[in-house]
Write a protein that holds these residues in place. Structure first.
Motif, PDB file in Angstrom:
ATOM      1  N   THR A 238      18.168  42.883  36.779  1.00 48.79           N
ATOM      2  CA  THR A 238      19.389  42.777  37.588  1.00 48.79           C
ATOM      3  C   THR A 238      20.105  41.469  37.264  1.00 48.79           C
ATOM      4  OG1 THR A 238      18.284  43.998  39.368  1.00 48.79           O
ATOM      5  CG2 THR A 238      20.295  42.798  39.947  1.00 48.79           C
ATOM      6  N   ARG A 239      21.438  41.489  37.244  1.00 50.32           N
ATOM      7  CA  ARG A 239      22.235  40.292  36.986  1.00 50.32           C
ATOM      8  C   ARG A 239      23.273  40.107  38.090  1.00 50.32           C
ATOM      9  NH1 ARG A 239      25.397  40.397  31.780  1.00 50.32           N
ATOM     10  NH2 ARG A 239      25.910  38.293  32.523  1.00 50.32           N
ATOM     11  N   ALA A 240      23.643  38.849  38.307  1.00 50.01           N
ATOM     12  CA  ALA A 240      24.674  38.543  39.307  1.00 50.01           C
ATOM     13  C   ALA A 240      25.563  37.427  38.804  1.00 50.01           C
ATOM     14  CB  ALA A 240      24.036  38.147  40.633  1.00 50.01           C
ATOM     15  N   THR A 241      26.872  37.597  38.983  1.00 45.71           N
ATOM     16  CA  THR A 241      27.861  36.581  38.627  1.00 45.71           C
ATOM     17  C   THR A 241      28.729  36.304  39.845  1.00 45.71           C
ATOM     18  OG1 THR A 241      27.927  37.242  36.302  1.00 45.71           O
ATOM     19  CG2 THR A 241      29.827  36.032  37.137  1.00 45.71           C
ATOM     20  N   TRP A 242      29.020  35.040  40.052  1.00 48.03           N
ATOM     21  CA  TRP A 242      29.861  34.614  41.178  1.00 48.03           C
ATOM     22  C   TRP A 242      31.182  34.096  40.620  1.00 48.03           C
ATOM     23  CZ3 TRP A 242      28.700  29.814  44.721  1.00 48.03           C
ATOM     24  CH2 TRP A 242      29.551  29.843  45.836  1.00 48.03           C
ATOM     25  N   VAL A 243      32.280  34.701  41.035  1.00 50.55           N
ATOM     26  CA  VAL A 243      33.612  34.298  40.590  1.00 50.55           C
ATOM     27  C   VAL A 243      34.348  33.634  41.743  1.00 50.55           C
ATOM     28  CG1 VAL A 243      35.885  35.133  39.865  1.00 50.55           C
ATOM     29  CG2 VAL A 243      33.823  36.023  38.773  1.00 50.55           C
ATOM     30  N   ILE A 244      34.850  32.418  41.513  1.00 47.49           N
ATOM     31  CA  ILE A 244      35.657  31.723  42.516  1.00 47.49           C
ATOM     32  C   ILE A 244      36.945  31.238  41.864  1.00 47.49           C
ATOM     33  CG2 ILE A 244      33.689  31.013  43.920  1.00 47.49           C
ATOM     34  CD1 ILE A 244      33.853  28.250  42.664  1.00 47.49           C
ATOM     35  N   ARG A 245      37.980  31.086  42.663  1.00 44.52           N
ATOM     36  CA  ARG A 245      39.281  30.677  42.136  1.00 44.52           C
ATOM     37  C   ARG A 245      39.400  29.170  42.010  1.00 44.52           C
ATOM     38  NH1 ARG A 245      42.253  34.598  46.472  1.00 44.52           N
ATOM     39  NH2 ARG A 245      41.816  36.590  45.454  1.00 44.52           N
ATOM     40  N   SER A 246      38.661  28.436  42.811  1.00 43.45           N
ATOM     41  CA  SER A 246      38.760  26.977  42.827  1.00 43.45           C
ATOM     42  C   SER A 246      37.739  26.355  41.875  1.00 43.45           C
ATOM     43  CB  SER A 246      38.525  26.463  44.249  1.00 43.45           C
ATOM     44  OG  SER A 246      37.273  26.926  44.725  1.00 43.45           O
ATOM     45  N   ARG A 247      37.749  25.030  41.832  1.00 44.87           N
ATOM     46  CA  ARG A 247      36.807  24.313  40.974  1.00 44.87           C
ATOM     47  C   ARG A 247      35.392  24.398  41.529  1.00 44.87           C
ATOM     48  NH1 ARG A 247      37.412  20.314  37.143  1.00 44.87           N
ATOM     49  NH2 ARG A 247      39.658  20.286  37.554  1.00 44.87           N
ATOM     50  N   PHE A 285      38.805  30.894  38.093  1.00 43.95           N
ATOM     51  CA  PHE A 285      39.071  32.187  37.438  1.00 43.95           C
ATOM     52  C   PHE A 285      39.901  33.039  38.383  1.00 43.95           C
ATOM     53  CE2 PHE A 285      38.179  36.501  36.050  1.00 43.95           C
ATOM     54  CZ  PHE A 285      38.095  36.400  34.663  1.00 43.95           C
ATOM     55  N   GLU A 286      41.094  33.412  37.962  1.00 39.31           N
ATOM     56  CA  GLU A 286      41.987  34.220  38.788  1.00 39.31           C
ATOM     57  C   GLU A 286      42.143  35.598  38.139  1.00 39.31           C
ATOM     58  OE1 GLU A 286      45.600  32.166  39.567  1.00 39.31           O
ATOM     59  OE2 GLU A 286      44.592  30.420  40.435  1.00 39.31           O
ATOM     60  N   ILE A 287      41.628  36.599  38.821  1.00 37.44           N
ATOM     61  CA  ILE A 287      41.634  37.955  38.257  1.00 37.44           C
ATOM     62  C   ILE A 287      43.056  38.487  38.156  1.00 37.44           C
ATOM     63  CG2 ILE A 287      40.854  40.339  38.596  1.00 37.44           C
ATOM     64  CD1 ILE A 287      38.427  39.223  40.062  1.00 37.44           C
ATOM     65  N   VAL A 288      43.411  38.985  36.982  1.00 39.88           N
ATOM     66  CA  VAL A 288      44.741  39.560  36.777  1.00 39.88           C
ATOM     67  C   VAL A 288      44.688  41.024  36.351  1.00 39.88           C
ATOM     68  CG1 VAL A 288      45.788  37.331  36.209  1.00 39.88           C
ATOM     69  CG2 VAL A 288      44.831  38.748  34.375  1.00 39.88           C
ATOM     70  N   GLY A 289      43.520  41.489  35.893  1.00 40.83           N
ATOM     71  CA  GLY A 289      43.444  42.878  35.448  1.00 40.83           C
ATOM     72  C   GLY A 289      42.034  43.408  35.452  1.00 40.83           C
ATOM     73  N   LEU A 290      41.908  44.714  35.701  1.00 37.77           N
ATOM     74  CA  LEU A 290      40.631  45.417  35.658  1.00 37.77           C
ATOM     75  C   LEU A 290      40.825  46.672  34.825  1.00 37.77           C
ATOM     76  CD1 LEU A 290      39.730  45.221  39.465  1.00 37.77           C
ATOM     77  CD2 LEU A 290      38.801  43.778  37.660  1.00 37.77           C
ATOM     78  N   SER A 291      39.873  46.956  33.961  1.00 37.01           N
ATOM     79  CA  SER A 291      39.965  48.172  33.153  1.00 37.01           C
ATOM     80  C   SER A 291      38.604  48.842  33.093  1.00 37.01           C
ATOM     81  CB  SER A 291      40.481  47.857  31.744  1.00 37.01           C
ATOM     82  OG  SER A 291      39.650  46.906  31.103  1.00 37.01           O
ATOM     83  N   ARG A 292      38.630  50.143  33.063  1.00 39.06           N
ATOM     84  CA  ARG A 292      37.404  50.929  33.097  1.00 39.06           C
ATOM     85  C   ARG A 292      36.762  50.993  31.721  1.00 39.06           C
ATOM     86  NH1 ARG A 292      36.116  54.264  37.230  1.00 39.06           N
ATOM     87  NH2 ARG A 292      34.385  55.717  36.903  1.00 39.06           N
ATOM     88  N   MET A 297      33.107  47.979  33.966  1.00 37.33           N
ATOM     89  CA  MET A 297      34.512  47.594  33.928  1.00 37.33           C
ATOM     90  C   MET A 297      34.669  46.262  33.197  1.00 37.33           C
ATOM     91  SD  MET A 297      35.327  46.190  37.785  1.00 37.33           S
ATOM     92  CE  MET A 297      34.194  47.295  38.637  1.00 37.33           C
ATOM     93  N   LEU A 298      35.859  46.017  32.685  1.00 37.09           N
ATOM     94  CA  LEU A 298      36.205  44.750  32.067  1.00 37.09           C
ATOM     95  C   LEU A 298      37.083  43.984  33.048  1.00 37.09           C
ATOM     96  CD1 LEU A 298      35.793  43.262  29.318  1.00 37.09           C
ATOM     97  CD2 LEU A 298      38.118  44.022  28.743  1.00 37.09           C
ATOM     98  N   VAL A 299      36.666  42.768  33.374  1.00 37.21           N
ATOM     99  CA  VAL A 299      37.401  41.914  34.307  1.00 37.21           C
ATOM    100  C   VAL A 299      38.145  40.868  33.492  1.00 37.21           C
ATOM    101  CG1 VAL A 299      37.249  40.372  36.284  1.00 37.21           C
ATOM    102  CG2 VAL A 299      35.608  42.256  36.042  1.00 37.21           C
ATOM    103  N   THR A 300      39.464  40.840  33.623  1.00 35.34           N
ATOM    104  CA  THR A 300      40.287  39.883  32.884  1.00 35.34           C
ATOM    105  C   THR A 300      40.918  38.909  33.871  1.00 35.34           C
ATOM    106  OG1 THR A 300      40.767  41.498  31.159  1.00 35.34           O
ATOM    107  CG2 THR A 300      42.229  39.596  31.311  1.00 35.34           C
ATOM    108  N   GLY A 301      40.853  37.623  33.520  1.00 35.93           N
ATOM    109  CA  GLY A 301      41.411  36.621  34.416  1.00 35.93           C
ATOM    110  C   GLY A 301      42.053  35.471  33.698  1.00 35.93           C
ATOM    111  N   GLN A 302      42.865  34.740  34.455  1.00 37.46           N
ATOM    112  CA  GLN A 302      43.515  33.536  33.949  1.00 37.46           C
ATOM    113  C   GLN A 302      42.578  32.363  34.208  1.00 37.46           C
ATOM    114  OE1 GLN A 302      46.763  33.901  32.741  1.00 37.46           O
ATOM    115  NE2 GLN A 302      46.722  31.809  31.917  1.00 37.46           N
ATOM    116  N   ARG A 303      42.301  31.601  33.125  1.00 42.02           N
ATOM    117  CA  ARG A 303      41.403  30.458  33.268  1.00 42.02           C
ATOM    118  C   ARG A 303      41.753  29.406  32.224  1.00 42.02           C
ATOM    119  NH1 ARG A 303      34.916  29.963  32.331  1.00 42.02           N
ATOM    120  NH2 ARG A 303      34.458  28.518  34.045  1.00 42.02           N
ATOM    121  N   ALA A 304      41.928  28.181  32.704  1.00 47.59           N
ATOM    122  CA  ALA A 304      42.225  27.056  31.806  1.00 47.59           C
ATOM    123  C   ALA A 304      43.409  27.347  30.894  1.00 47.59           C
ATOM    124  CB  ALA A 304      40.987  26.710  30.986  1.00 47.59           C
ATOM    125  N   GLY A 305      44.420  27.981  31.451  1.00 46.36           N
ATOM    126  CA  GLY A 305      45.637  28.221  30.703  1.00 46.36           C
ATOM    127  C   GLY A 305      45.629  29.410  29.778  1.00 46.36           C
TER     128      GLY A 305
END
Length: 433
Positions: A238-247, A285-292, A297-305
């Motif tokens: 099992t794997r787990a990832t934590w995504v937050i928008r702030s530092r 990491f700010e999520i901008v798109g999700l694709s199946r 799914m593929l999670v796409t986000g804006q990060r570091a420009g």
């Protein structure tokens, strides 16, 4: 600022006096309102979209941060004890399921309350009899109308006053940091999960051996991550990832000053999982798109420009909640334009200035709207602010029901003693913390 009429309720004998108060929602605060109305001998009807305490039941496996002494409304306690109920040990913190079974369900079953509770009755609109929000003449003396959907179709109730305690749990914030759903979210809807799923219980097979991403920087996210950490120990694939928008997730990872020991413990456990690399964290990491994809799914986000993407099987939305105001379009509201709380309440609960334990006592004066006889109480009254505690909601409805009864002295005499909580959650699912 909009002027709000806080004159006493209409005198005995008026058309409004013969109508019930309608309470929207049979959660902890809605049932507390029912208890206060019952004590004062005021007729009322509670309309609940699902079952009694359905939202709390959906996270029955989660242990609350507050002990019992902060979770039982005083009027509810008096009614229950007069019926032979024994209070749980005040120093212990219950799970959501224990809160329902040992307090909310017995409260809803009391003879003074049970006949007045209608379940599976979803409120779709509140208005005035024969008036939309633009008409002013005789508005205060005209009954409110509550339209609801049940098994027989659409029905309406006339009311002398309405207390909206419907909460926010069924209206989560979107995953996008712009307040919108990310592009492509509809295509992966079956792989997006609400906050606080039962990872180690009835839904364990969904998570074992899979990669789950949890989005959000509050305690509902922390609860899920700690459960995933235990599942990883049991099932290492099992794997787990934590995504937050702030530092960094300051509110959930710095709780040394928290008088709520269970919440401080949760923060410590999560820090250890991060330190030992059991859980991966992706910050800023700010999520901008999700694709199946075939297996997730593929999670796409804006990060570091720039744009970054990663794969996951499941995604848990723990980004908090917001009020559903759609059913209140014909009601005259005075809401803060930022947090969507009553305008007089908003500065008292600003999460940039206040923790749960530093919110000032408040009641009908801060909760009133330009619509006479209409009030929002409980978590919904806090709009998008995450600093709500149940004890706050109980004092809100005590003050509101006193005002409806014409007892202005009691309505204004607000008191509230809360634990010093250091930092607060970012999730209104922790309204019972």
């Amino acid at each position: 600022m909009t002027l709000i009429d806080l004159s006493p309720a209409p005198p005995t004998g008026s058309v409004l006096r013969d109508l019930p108060v309608v309470v929207i929602g049979a959660g902890p605060v809605g049932l507390a309102a029912a208890a206060h109305l019952a004590e004062r001998g005021i007729d009322f009807v509670v309309l609940e979209a699902g079952a009694v305490a359905e939202s709390v039941s959906s996270w029955a496996h989660i242990r609350l941060f507050s002990p019992w002494k902060h979770l039982v409304d005083p009027a509810a306690r008096r009614l229950l004890e007069s019926d032979g109920w024994s209070a749980p040990t005040e120093s212990l913190a219950p799970t959501g399921g224990e809160l329902v079974e040992r307090y909310l369900r017995p409260l809803s079953s009391l003879s003074a309350i049970a006949p007045r509770v209608r379940t599976a009755a979803r409120v779709v609109a509140v208005s005035r009899r024969g008036m939309d929000r633009t008409r002013t003449s005789a508005r205060a003396s005209t009954p409110l109308v509550v339209r609801f959907q049940d098994s027989s179709g659409l029905s309406e109730l006339s009311a002398r006053a309405v207390i909206d305690a419907s909460g926010t749990f069924r209206s989560p914030n979107p995953l996008g940091s712009n307040g919108l759903d990310p592009l492509g979210a509809h295509a992966v809807a079956d792989r997006l999960l609400p906050a606080m799923p039962d990872v180690l219980g009835v839904r364990q097979s969904e998570f074992a051996g899979r990669h789950t991403t949890v989005v959000g920087a509050g305690h509902s996210a922390a609860n899920t991550l700690v459960s995933l950490g235990e599942l990883i120990r049991q099932e290492p694939s099992t794997r787990a990832t934590w995504v937050i928008r702030s530092r960094e997730a300051t509110r959930v990872l710095t709780a040394e000053s928290d008088e709520l020991a269970d919440r401080a413990s949760l923060s410590s456990r999560l820090r250890r999982l991060l330190e030992f690399g059991v859980i991966d964290i992706v910050d800023r990491f700010e999520i901008v798109g999700l694709s199946r994809e075939d297996d997730g799914m593929l999670v796409t986000g804006q990060r570091a420009g720039g744009l970054e993407s990663f794969h996951t099987d499941l995604l848990v939305n723990a980004t908090g909640f917001r009020p559903d105001l759609g059913m209140l379009r014909e009601v005259r509201l005075d809401l803060d334009e930022v947090v969507e709380a009553p305008r007089r309440l908003a500065p008292l609960i600003d999460p940039n200035l206040h923790s749960c334990g530093t919110v000032a006592p408040h009641g009908v004066a801060e909760l009133a709207h330009p619509e006479p006889g209409f009030f929002i109480a409980g978590m919904k009254s806090y709009g998008r602010a995450p600093t709500f505690l149940l004890a706050t909601g109980y004092e809100q409805v005590r003050s509101i029901t006193a005002f409806i009864d014409g007892d202005l002295e009691a309505a204004r005499a607000v008191q509230l003693v809360l634990p010093a909580t250091g930092v607060c959650s970012t999730s209104s699912a922790e309204a019972c913390c």
